[in-house]
Design an enzyme around this catalytic site. Sequence first.
Site: not given
Ligand code: NVA
Ligand code: CP
Length: 314
Positions: A111, A138, A141, A233, A273, A301
């Site tokens: 990540r 993502h 997800q 989101d 998500c 997930r």
């Molecule tokens: N769009 C959000 C998703 C978090 C799971 C982010 O990138 O922070």
């Molecule tokens: N939806 C998601 O990826 O959650 P986290 O940021 O908690 O991993």
Amino acid sequence: MLLTSNQFKGRDLLTLADFSGEEINTILKAASDIKEKYKKNIPTPYLQGKTLAMIFQKSSTRTRVSFEVGMYQLGGQALFLSSKDIQLGRGETIADTARVLSRFVDGIMIRTFAQEEVEELAEYADIPVINGLTDLTHPCQVLADLMTVKEHKGKLAGLKLAYVGDGNNVAHSLLLGGSKVGMHVAVASPEKYKPSEKIVSLAREACLKSGGRVEILTDPVEAVTGADVVVTDVWASMGQEDEAEQRMKVFAPYQVNSELAAHAKPDYIFLHCLPAHRGEEVTAEIIDGPHSVVWDEAENRLHAQKAVMALLMG
Ligand code: NVA
Ligand code: CP
């Protein structure tokens, strides 16, 4: 049966653009099989003795826990590597990190910020690399999202999915994944926050084969009208904390609330998500209401990623 397939072995999951609609459906099928076995207490030791390294340059609850528990349930183990603790955070290159980890573990989940970092890791690693979220995409997800839609609606092709809000990583993966499996994906965002044109054109290209449809709009009502699935989101993603206040004003008309949701089909489902900000992108009434399937989505997930890991690393 699926899990002995060689079609996936050794591949990376960098974006859903790299998988055909048929392959995405195969992953979803494997995910439901694995979920069913789990519910019936049937063991699935597809990755016995294997190790997944998980590199995190951003925070996580779901991704971290679902990958770690998933590896454990597949008979293997996972290593949590915060970039703050490993040498990557002190300037060791991604290429060298990839080469070294390839000698120790059987797969890497990462990540991070730039999609290019995930691509570079995959280029230098000789083991599968899985994208656990970048600024651009993502994919894990959206596999869980598609699995959840399929569970609740019995199909994917032909359904209308409306995404309302920031044209971000989640919106991009929904465009890529939804278009491949023949969905009608309608995205409504403020003019300056529309999804990437490159992603939209990849999604449009996928529609030619799948019979899906992509609409990029600014009007949330137009997007949500007749939708089977409504998704939103956060308005400020990780790394955009400085813009949060300004974004709050621009995105206010894009809140998913009862008034907006009234334009969806009467039996629509709501996805997010998570983490969510009640009162910002979605009201409590919607996310905690009868159409919301966000907890199933979060649970999936685990199952979707177990399928991905078993197929790629098995
Ligand atoms: N769009 C959000 C998703 C978090 C799971 C982010 O990138 O922070
Ligand atoms: N939806 C998601 O990826 O959650 P986290 O940021 O908690 O991993």
